[in-house]
Motif scaffolding. Structure first.
Motif, PDB file in Angstrom:
ATOM      1  N   GLU A  38      41.553  -8.985 120.150  1.00 11.94           N
ATOM      2  CA  GLU A  38      40.256  -9.625 120.943  1.00 11.94           C
ATOM      3  C   GLU A  38      39.670 -10.551 119.782  1.00 11.94           C
ATOM      4  OE1 GLU A  38      38.596  -6.100 122.613  1.00 11.94           O
ATOM      5  OE2 GLU A  38      39.834  -6.113 124.346  1.00 11.94           O
ATOM      6  N   SER A  39      39.423  -9.910 118.637  1.00 10.56           N
ATOM      7  CA  SER A  39      38.476 -10.399 117.719  1.00 10.56           C
ATOM      8  C   SER A  39      39.074 -11.351 116.499  1.00 10.56           C
ATOM      9  CB  SER A  39      37.905  -9.426 116.876  1.00 10.56           C
ATOM     10  OG  SER A  39      38.720  -8.648 116.118  1.00 10.56           O
ATOM     11  N   GLY A  40      40.730 -11.237 116.653  1.00  9.09           N
ATOM     12  CA  GLY A  40      41.260 -12.103 115.475  1.00  9.09           C
ATOM     13  C   GLY A  40      41.465 -11.333 114.046  1.00  9.09           C
ATOM     14  N   HIS A  41      40.537 -10.224 114.023  1.00 11.54           N
ATOM     15  CA  HIS A  41      40.496  -9.412 112.821  1.00 11.54           C
ATOM     16  C   HIS A  41      41.036  -7.901 113.176  1.00 11.54           C
ATOM     17  CE1 HIS A  41      39.222  -7.722 108.907  1.00 11.54           C
ATOM     18  NE2 HIS A  41      38.586  -6.851 109.662  1.00 11.54           N
ATOM     19  N   PHE A  42      42.152  -7.515 112.761  1.00  4.27           N
ATOM     20  CA  PHE A  42      42.693  -6.124 112.699  1.00  4.27           C
ATOM     21  C   PHE A  42      42.121  -5.326 111.980  1.00  4.27           C
ATOM     22  CE2 PHE A  42      45.897  -9.117 114.658  1.00  4.27           C
ATOM     23  CZ  PHE A  42      46.022  -8.521 115.969  1.00  4.27           C
ATOM     24  N   PRO A  43      41.372  -4.348 112.270  1.00  6.01           N
ATOM     25  CA  PRO A  43      40.766  -3.337 111.390  1.00  6.01           C
ATOM     26  C   PRO A  43      42.016  -2.142 110.833  1.00  6.01           C
ATOM     27  CG  PRO A  43      40.464  -2.677 113.828  1.00  6.01           C
ATOM     28  CD  PRO A  43      40.839  -4.155 113.872  1.00  6.01           C
ATOM     29  N   GLU A  44      41.376  -1.614 110.037  1.00  5.11           N
ATOM     30  CA  GLU A  44      42.254  -0.464 109.451  1.00  5.11           C
ATOM     31  C   GLU A  44      42.765   0.400 110.444  1.00  5.11           C
ATOM     32  OE1 GLU A  44      43.066  -0.152 106.020  1.00  5.11           O
ATOM     33  OE2 GLU A  44      42.336  -2.237 106.054  1.00  5.11           O
ATOM     34  N   GLY A  45      43.982   0.816 110.235  1.00  4.90           N
ATOM     35  CA  GLY A  45      44.287   1.779 111.147  1.00  4.90           C
ATOM     36  C   GLY A  45      44.962   1.181 112.608  1.00  4.90           C
ATOM     37  N   SER A  46      44.918   0.089 112.690  1.00  5.45           N
ATOM     38  CA  SER A  46      45.823  -0.855 113.628  1.00  5.45           C
ATOM     39  C   SER A  46      47.308  -0.574 113.713  1.00  5.45           C
ATOM     40  CB  SER A  46      45.402  -2.422 113.624  1.00  5.45           C
ATOM     41  OG  SER A  46      44.063  -2.741 113.775  1.00  5.45           O
TER      42      SER A  46
END
Length: 114
Positions: A38-46
């Motif tokens: 959704e944001s274009g930035h994958f957070p840690e733990g993705s």
């Protein structure tokens, strides 16, 4: 993962040059990865899973057969610094891990970084 968010499915026909991905390719994402889509930035733990299922061909249709293998991507920037923060794994039909060399993991990252 089957209860995670289904991102999309694709189908690669019997003539596709990459024989390891011919058939149905189903992509699933855990909650952090959905936020990344959704944001274009994958957070840690993705975590993103690609379930590759062989196809059975009839005269007028194609249907799913057995699993060929499964690819998994995990975002952990500390553990996987050399591949852009992503770890890569594959699992055989019986869910046993398929060992990937450093070169194979780098190849995975080079393709996915695009």
């Amino acid at each position: 993962y089957p209860h995670w968010t289904h991102v999309k499915s694709g189908f690669l026909g019997p003539e596709h040059p990459n024989i390891n991905y011919r058939g149905f390719n189903h992509i699933y994402a855990n909650d952090p990865a959905v936020k990344g889509y959704e944001s274009g930035h994958f957070p840690e733990g993705s975590i993103i899973v690609v379930d590759i299922v062989e196809a059975s061909y009839g005269e007028t249709y194609s249907s799913e057969s057995k699993r060929h293998h499964m690819d998994v991507m995990l975002k952990d920037s500390l553990k996987f610094r050399s591949t852009g923060g992503w770890g890569y794994a594959q699992f055989e039909t019986d869910n046993s891990p398929r060992m990937l060399t450093v070169e194979q993991q780098t190849e995975c990252n080079n393709c996915h970084a695009k």
